[in-house]
Write a protein that holds these residues in place. Structure first.
Motif, short mmCIF file in Angstrom:
data_model
loop_
_atom_site.label_atom_id
_atom_site.label_comp_id
_atom_site.label_asym_id
_atom_site.label_seq_id
_atom_site.Cartn_x
_atom_site.Cartn_y
_atom_site.Cartn_z
N MET A 1 0.83 -1.19 0.00
CA MET A 1 0.00 0.00 0.00
C MET A 1 0.87 1.25 0.00
SD MET A 1 -3.04 -0.76 2.78
CE MET A 1 -4.10 -2.18 2.65
N ASP A 2 0.45 2.27 -0.78
CA ASP A 2 1.17 3.53 -0.68
C ASP A 2 0.66 4.30 0.53
OD1 ASP A 2 -1.26 4.72 -1.39
OD2 ASP A 2 -0.74 4.78 -3.52
N LEU A 3 1.24 5.46 0.81
CA LEU A 3 0.95 6.17 2.05
C LEU A 3 -0.51 6.56 2.19
CD1 LEU A 3 2.05 7.30 4.65
CD2 LEU A 3 2.68 9.40 3.44
N PRO A 4 -1.16 7.20 1.18
CA PRO A 4 -2.57 7.58 1.36
C PRO A 4 -3.48 6.37 1.59
CG PRO A 4 -1.60 8.75 -0.50
CD PRO A 4 -0.62 7.67 -0.11
N VAL A 5 -3.21 5.26 0.87
CA VAL A 5 -4.03 4.07 1.01
C VAL A 5 -3.88 3.48 2.41
CG1 VAL A 5 -4.30 1.67 0.26
CG2 VAL A 5 -4.10 3.51 -1.44
N SER A 6 -2.64 3.32 2.86
CA SER A 6 -2.41 2.74 4.19
C SER A 6 -2.95 3.65 5.27
CB SER A 6 -0.92 2.49 4.40
OG SER A 6 -0.18 3.71 4.33
N SER A 7 -2.85 4.95 5.07
CA SER A 7 -3.37 5.89 6.06
C SER A 7 -4.89 5.77 6.17
CB SER A 7 -2.99 7.32 5.67
OG SER A 7 -3.54 8.25 6.57
N SER A 8 -5.59 5.65 5.04
CA SER A 8 -7.04 5.50 5.06
C SER A 8 -7.44 4.19 5.71
CB SER A 8 -7.60 5.55 3.63
OG SER A 8 -7.42 6.83 3.07
N PHE A 9 -6.71 3.12 5.40
CA PHE A 9 -7.00 1.81 5.99
C PHE A 9 -6.83 1.86 7.51
CE2 PHE A 9 -6.00 -2.43 7.47
CZ PHE A 9 -6.86 -3.25 6.76
N ILE A 10 -5.71 2.43 7.97
CA ILE A 10 -5.42 2.50 9.40
C ILE A 10 -6.43 3.40 10.11
CG2 ILE A 10 -3.73 3.31 11.10
CD1 ILE A 10 -1.55 2.44 9.10
N THR A 11 -6.82 4.49 9.47
CA THR A 11 -7.82 5.38 10.07
C THR A 11 -9.13 4.64 10.28
OG1 THR A 11 -6.83 7.34 9.06
CG2 THR A 11 -9.11 7.52 9.79
N GLY A 12 -9.59 3.93 9.27
CA GLY A 12 -10.82 3.15 9.39
C GLY A 12 -10.71 2.07 10.45
N PHE A 13 -9.57 1.38 10.47
CA PHE A 13 -9.34 0.32 11.44
C PHE A 13 -9.38 0.87 12.87
CE2 PHE A 13 -6.89 -2.53 14.06
CZ PHE A 13 -7.17 -3.80 13.58
N GLY A 14 -8.64 1.94 13.11
CA GLY A 14 -8.56 2.51 14.45
C GLY A 14 -9.87 3.09 14.93
N LEU A 15 -10.58 3.79 14.05
CA LEU A 15 -11.85 4.40 14.44
C LEU A 15 -12.87 3.33 14.80
CD1 LEU A 15 -13.70 6.85 14.74
CD2 LEU A 15 -14.20 6.68 12.29
N CYS A 16 -13.02 2.31 13.97
CA CYS A 16 -14.00 1.27 14.22
C CYS A 16 -13.65 0.49 15.49
CB CYS A 16 -14.09 0.32 13.03
SG CYS A 16 -15.38 -0.95 13.19
N LEU A 17 -12.38 0.15 15.66
CA LEU A 17 -11.98 -0.61 16.85
C LEU A 17 -12.24 0.18 18.11
CD1 LEU A 17 -10.68 -3.34 17.58
CD2 LEU A 17 -8.47 -2.18 17.64
N GLY A 18 -11.96 1.48 18.07
CA GLY A 18 -12.19 2.31 19.23
C GLY A 18 -13.66 2.40 19.62
N LEU A 19 -14.55 2.31 18.64
CA LEU A 19 -15.98 2.43 18.91
C LEU A 19 -16.60 1.13 19.41
CD1 LEU A 19 -17.08 4.60 15.85
CD2 LEU A 19 -17.04 5.31 18.25
N ILE A 20 -16.13 -0.03 18.90
CA ILE A 20 -16.81 -1.28 19.24
C ILE A 20 -16.24 -1.94 20.48
CG2 ILE A 20 -17.46 -1.72 16.85
CD1 ILE A 20 -15.28 -3.79 16.66
N VAL A 21 -15.04 -1.55 20.92
CA VAL A 21 -14.47 -2.15 22.13
C VAL A 21 -15.10 -1.47 23.34
CG1 VAL A 21 -12.38 -2.62 23.46
CG2 VAL A 21 -12.31 -2.71 20.96
N ALA A 22 -16.28 -1.88 23.67
CA ALA A 22 -17.03 -1.33 24.80
C ALA A 22 -18.07 -2.35 25.22
CB ALA A 22 -17.70 -0.01 24.41
N ILE A 23 -18.50 -2.27 26.48
CA ILE A 23 -19.53 -3.18 26.96
C ILE A 23 -20.86 -2.74 26.37
CG2 ILE A 23 -20.76 -4.02 28.99
CD1 ILE A 23 -18.25 -3.59 30.60
N GLY A 24 -21.45 -3.60 25.59
CA GLY A 24 -22.73 -3.31 24.98
C GLY A 24 -23.52 -4.58 24.79
N ALA A 25 -24.73 -4.44 24.26
CA ALA A 25 -25.62 -5.59 24.12
C ALA A 25 -25.02 -6.67 23.22
CB ALA A 25 -26.96 -5.12 23.56
N GLN A 26 -24.52 -6.26 22.07
CA GLN A 26 -23.97 -7.22 21.12
C GLN A 26 -22.73 -7.90 21.67
OE1 GLN A 26 -22.01 -5.78 17.51
NE2 GLN A 26 -23.41 -7.02 16.30
#
Length: 209
Positions: A1-26
């Motif tokens: 991956m070039d820099l913009p692609v890897s940056s977008s991938f990492i941004t999506g990965f980090g944002l989603c992981l930060g939101l779902i790692v929490a105590i919730g119903a699912q």
């Protein structure tokens, strides 16, 4: 991956992981099924596909659609509150009846169809799921330039798959603790409290806001 692609991938990965790692119903449901070692693979696959679909819809523009029609969010909140209240009552009943505890490997497993239907309720009747995946993650992804938004989507979906696989299969590390019925009573008591709290918040969002 070039820099913009890897940056977008990492941004999506980090944002989603930060939101779902929490105590919730699912997450509570996936943890309980993982402890019982029942249908773990189908559950993990369902959660991954559902999150990937919702994130993709958000990136494609559904976040703007939901914002333009507030009654859609109200309907989801009302339905989700009723569903969580019913499941919380079941968890509370299990916690209050010592004879109802099911240790890993004991008793008949719940039919896969019933498990997936419950999981679908936790996923699609929960407005917080839509807020996290469609609105928050989707809105950020939609701002990515051109094809980079789909690398962002891939990163976010990868985080979801990694988290649910770890939660479902990692739960068995706690199996020695849950050989004791009292541990199941505590877990179900916590699950019931979480469900009742979320149901109350959703009802307030639907009717009190």
């Amino acid at each position: 991956m070039d820099l913009p692609v890897s940056s977008s991938f990492i941004t999506g990965f980090g944002l989603c992981l930060g939101l779902i790692v929490a105590i919730g119903a699912q997450n509570a449901f996936v943890l309980r099924q993982g402890l019982r070692r029942e249908h773990v693979l189908p559950i993990v696959v369902f959660c991954f596909i559902a999150d990937a679909l919702l994130i993709t819809l958000g990136v494609a523009g559904m976040a703007r659609l939901i914002a333009a029609h507030p009654m859609v969010a109200t309907a989801f909140a009302a339905g989700g509150a009723a569903f969580l209240l019913a499941y919380g009552a079941r968890a509370a009943a299990r916690a209050l009846r010592p004879g109802s505890m099911a240790l890993p490997g004991s008793g008949a497993a719940a039919p896969l169809r019933h498990v997936i239907l419950q999981l679908a309720g936790f996923t699609f009747l929960n407005p917080h799921t839509f807020l996290d995946t469609v609105v928050l993650v989707g809105s950020v992804g939609a701002q990515q330039a051109g094809a980079l938004k789909w690398y962002f989507t891939a990163g976010a979906a990868s985080a979801s798959g990694l988290w649910f696989a770890g939660l479902g299969y990692g739960a068995r590390l706690l199996a020695p603790l849950f050989q004791r019925p009292v541990a199941w009573r505590v877990l179900d008591g916590i699950v019931a409290a979480v469900m009742f709290l979320l149901a109350g918040l959703m009802a307030w969002q639907a009717f009190g806001a």
